[in-house]
Design an enzyme around this catalytic site. Structure first.
Site, PDB file in Angstrom:
ATOM      1  N   ASP A   1      56.008  17.344  31.885  1.00 28.73           N
ATOM      2  CA  ASP A   1      55.585  18.415  30.971  1.00 28.73           C
ATOM      3  C   ASP A   1      54.773  17.855  29.793  1.00 28.73           C
ATOM      4  OD1 ASP A   1      57.908  20.714  31.791  1.00 28.73           O
ATOM      5  OD2 ASP A   1      58.432  18.625  32.076  1.00 28.73           O
ATOM      6  N   PHE A   2      55.062  16.589  29.443  1.00 31.68           N
ATOM      7  CA  PHE A   2      54.399  16.013  28.261  1.00 31.68           C
ATOM      8  C   PHE A   2      52.944  15.645  28.544  1.00 31.68           C
ATOM      9  CE2 PHE A   2      58.828  14.181  26.993  1.00 31.68           C
ATOM     10  CZ  PHE A   2      59.313  15.475  26.869  1.00 31.68           C
ATOM     11  N   ILE A   3      52.503  15.892  29.757  1.00 37.09           N
ATOM     12  CA  ILE A   3      51.092  15.663  30.072  1.00 37.09           C
ATOM     13  C   ILE A   3      50.225  16.579  29.200  1.00 37.09           C
ATOM     14  CG2 ILE A   3      50.663  17.365  31.904  1.00 37.09           C
ATOM     15  CD1 ILE A   3      49.421  14.964  33.512  1.00 37.09           C
TER      16      ILE A   3
ATOM     17  N   GLU B   1      57.617   5.479  26.850  1.00 43.28           N
ATOM     18  CA  GLU B   1      58.685   5.660  25.869  1.00 43.28           C
ATOM     19  C   GLU B   1      60.051   5.281  26.457  1.00 43.28           C
ATOM     20  OE1 GLU B   1      58.013   9.787  25.008  1.00 43.28           O
ATOM     21  OE2 GLU B   1      56.018   9.343  24.231  1.00 43.28           O
TER      22      GLU B   1
ATOM     23  N   GLN C   1      57.490  10.356  29.992  1.00 47.05           N
ATOM     24  CA  GLN C   1      58.927  10.557  30.166  1.00 47.05           C
ATOM     25  C   GLN C   1      59.276  11.810  30.995  1.00 47.05           C
ATOM     26  OE1 GLN C   1      61.355  10.727  26.466  1.00 47.05           O
ATOM     27  NE2 GLN C   1      62.068   8.785  27.277  1.00 47.05           N
TER      28      GLN C   1
ATOM     29  N   GLU D   1      52.163  10.349  23.155  1.00 47.96           N
ATOM     30  CA  GLU D   1      51.601  10.467  24.509  1.00 47.96           C
ATOM     31  C   GLU D   1      50.088  10.280  24.551  1.00 47.96           C
ATOM     32  OE1 GLU D   1      53.959  12.365  23.327  1.00 47.96           O
ATOM     33  OE2 GLU D   1      55.631  12.008  24.700  1.00 47.96           O
TER      34      GLU D   1
ATOM     35  N   HIS E   1      60.944  20.987  30.140  1.00 41.90           N
ATOM     36  CA  HIS E   1      61.169  19.678  30.771  1.00 41.90           C
ATOM     37  C   HIS E   1      61.356  19.803  32.281  1.00 41.90           C
ATOM     38  CE1 HIS E   1      62.134  18.849  26.560  1.00 41.90           C
ATOM     39  NE2 HIS E   1      62.052  17.559  26.796  1.00 41.90           N
TER      40      HIS E   1
END
Lengths: 327, 358
Positions: A85-87, A29, A82, A60, A129
């Site tokens: 945490d977005f894993i 992203e 990005q 994601e 984040h």
């Protein structure tokens, strides 16, 4: 030797490989003209074009799943999440797919992909984040997990990660991006699974990961003034873990402290402590093993609280003194 | 003017339940040869499926997922692909994979719990069956993306059920595929039930095909028990993809007569009367047979020969599958990583050392 930042080292590792190998491409992203949330891919779309620097929708699962599919055809995708945490939103594709497919395909398929992602606190990015979730992925058979702490390590380990036949989770630390170090201009590879003794010492072994390597080194300087000689080991990769280097160090010093930023409970430090407890180094221990890690709380937004939530240099100094003085 | 969703997405049919050709769209391409080829593949799939259920009942394989009733949807779509194309099946699509050239022995081995069962023959790009729901939709988007980048003319076709359209992966996959205009065919088999959940509890949408509107890609609804409708509509989507015109969504309306898997009992959640009625009225095999009879393509002796041949091939595959000795424990470790990773090697040695001490 030339000095560049950790961020530039990551970018250089990718650019040099992409110039040589047309199968390598990046997806993520805001990685195009924007250059990525932290600026890692800045300038790359101008050199490699939008087909190889693929700016994607906010998606994601599709970034991870699309990378899995592309990797199966023989491409070597590097995906940028990005924030690490977005894993959470890509987890099914990483854990149930990327990590399993080689096995479930009877060794016939492979998923040579690198997931690069910035982790850690210290930037005021708050609870969602700022986490360090590396223990989650280290638990999964089929994934390799890398956590470079210096610009030199970042460049060499990223080259090795791109060359690897397996999915590699490559954790960058946000606060390390601007740190500088000597980095050779040419390409080089650091083997995945080889620890680095960042400072030799004889009194106590401190195994530290990512940003904690720097804090441990700072603590070691202070402690030296008091006559305590600290050895700092950076595993660099959690999976596979260079157990031998850690075991040998503990046999020499007889004392072990493990430091990471991730929450202590269930953190990878527990694994390192267990490795020592199960090894021949156990007999050499002169004091109990100590683990330092984040508090079991969400990372606060407030700057003072944010600092207090994770180990700092004085915490390491105190822990070393306690360990050394143990009778 | 009727603007209802159902009228925008009518169910496309070429052969009706009585075996009559209801439109002439592909009349010149519908030959005796094609009808026979379809029949051979479909009867084989049906016998295959019954064999699978029987083997499970006899304890010769593990849990099995039956697909009887969905043969036209699977065979029609599989035959629209070319060698080299990617196929992403679910656990219910071994009718499709066998028609596309997977090894029969390996498909049975898969159901007996052998990793080797996932391995397709050389040159066949068949993914291991996706057991989680909808995750494979993203992989197909990825392979299609890669093939587009490489500049070859391969397409990726991915199967999924009605329940999968509720997953985020379905929407992320279609959005990605449409944004990047990749050569993917999203092939939905709408059999009305996701295990126990009926379609009207799964979604408020009247059709699955209409979901294509949101991504501005073609969406069509076909009678999934009409193999001609499935084959020609899939071929159209495959040709579009191959010509660089991007992805399509196909909804094939069908029905599974049996259980979700051999571990469940459909009478608990479904009125089986409906299954019996659908078999009577809409069965894909019966329909093809009636059509062939009406066209004068039917030959009883030929049909018997085809069935005998299918049974013989199945028996041979089962025999080969059963010749395989029990799994070597070493394979548990061998495929975890693609390169030597010493902790795995150490675990393997420790595992066998422990065993030898017992």
């Amino acid at each position: 030797m030339r000095e560049i930042t950790y961020l530039e080292a990551v970018r250089e590792a990718m650019s040099q490989e992409m110039r040589k190998n047309d199968d390598v491409f990046i997806l993520g992203e805001d990685i195009g003209v924007y250059g990525g949330a932290f600026g890692v891919t800045r300038g790359m779309i101008e050199e490699f074009g939008p087909e190889r620097i693929r700016n994607t929708p906010i998606s994601e699962a599709a970034i991870a799943g699309g990378a899995v599919g592309a990797a199966l055809t023989g491409m070597r995708p590097i995906l940028e999440l990005q924030f690490s945490d977005f894993i959470t939103i890509a987890m099914d594709q990483i854990v149930n797919q990327a990590a399993k497919l080689r096995y479930m395909y009877g060794g016939k398929g492979s998923v040579p992909m690198v997931l690069r992602t910035p982790a850690g606190s210290g930037t005021g990015a708050a609870a969602q984040h700022s986490q360090s979730l590396e223990a989650w992925v280290a638990h999964i058979p089929g994934l390799k997990v890398v956590q470079p702490s210096t610009a030199y390590d970042a460049k060499g380990l990223l080259k090795a990660a791109i060359d690897d036949e397996n999915p590699v989770i490559f954790y960058e630390h946000k606060l390390l991006y601007k740190t500088k170090g000597d980095v050779p201009e040419e390409q080089y590879s650091i083997p995945i699974g080889k620890a680095d003794i960042k400072r030799e010492g004889k009194d106590v072994t401190v195994v530290a990961t990512s940003i904690m390597v720097h804090k441990a080194l700072e603590a070691a300087e202070e402690l030296e003034k008091e006559g305590i000689d600290v050895e700092v080991i950076d595993p660099r990769t959690l999976v596979p873990l260079d157990e031998e280097t850690i075991v040998n160090s503990v046999k020499k010093t007889g004392r072990l402290i493990v430091v990471h930023e991730a929450v202590k409970r269930g953190g990878f430090g527990g694994e390192i402590a267990s490795v020592i407890a199960e090894s021949e180094a156990f007999d050499y221990l002169d004091s109990p093993i100590k683990r330092l890690g984040g508090l079991p709380i969400p990372i606060p937004y407030n700057p003072n609280l944010e600092k207090a939530a994770v180990p700092q240099v004085p915490d390491i100094i105190d822990a070393v003194k306690e360990t050394v003085r143990f009778k | 003017m009727n603007t209802s969703i159902e009228s925008q997405f009518p169910t496309y049919q070429i052969i009706d339940g009585e075996g009559n050709m209801v439109n002439d769209d592909y009349k010149s391409e519908i030959t005796e040869e094609l009808a026979r080829k379809f029949y051979e593949k479909m009867i084989f799939a049906r016998l295959f499926d019954r064999k699978g259920v029987n083997l499970q009942r006899q304890g010769r394989i593990g849990t099995y997922v039956p697909f009887e009733g969905q043969e036209a949807a699977q065979i029609g779509s599989a035959l629209a692909l070319e060698d080299g194309d990617w196929m992403f099946p679910t656990y219910r699509d071994h009718g499709a994979t066998s028609a596309f050239g997977h090894s029969l022995k390996n498909i049975f081995l898969y159901w007996r719990g052998f990793i080797e069962g996932c391995v397709p023959p050389e040159g066949k790009n068949i993914f291991p069956p996706a057991v989680p729901i909808a995750s494979q939709i993203l992989h197909a988007t990825g392979t299609a993306w890669a093939d587009k980048k490489k500049g070859n003319d391969r397409v990726s076709l991915v199967y999924f059920g009605d329940g999968a359209t509720s997953e985020g992966d379905f929407h992320e996959g279609l959005n990605f595929a449409s944004v990047f205009n990749v050569p993917a065919i999203f092939f939905n088999q709408n059999n009305g039930f996701a295990i126990s959940l009926p379609i009207n509890k799964q979604m408020k949408s009247k059709t699955i095909a209409q979901k294509a509107l949101a991504y501005d890609i073609p969406g069509v609804r076909v009678d999934g028990n009409d193999i001609f409708a499935v084959y020609f509509e899939t071929k159209k989507a495959v040709d579009r993809a191959r010509n660089g015109e991007g992805p399509s969504l196909i909804e094939a309306l069908t029905w599974r007569y049996g259980a979700h898997t051999t571990t469940d009992d459909p009478t608990k959640y479904r009125d089986q009367h409906e299954s019996h009625e659908r078999r009577e009225k809409y069965d894909p095999m019966t329909r093809l047979e009636k059509f062939m009879q009406k066209q004068g393509y039917w030959d009883e002796e030929w049909a018997e020969e085809v069935q005998k041949d299918a049974s013989r091939r199945l028996d041979e595959a089962v025999e080969e599958m059963e010749k395989v000795e029990k799994s070597d424990e070493a394979v548990m470790f061998d495929y975890v990583f693609g390169t030597d990773v010493w902790p795995v090697e150490e675990q393997k040695q420790a595992f066998f050392a422990d065993r030898s001490e017992r």
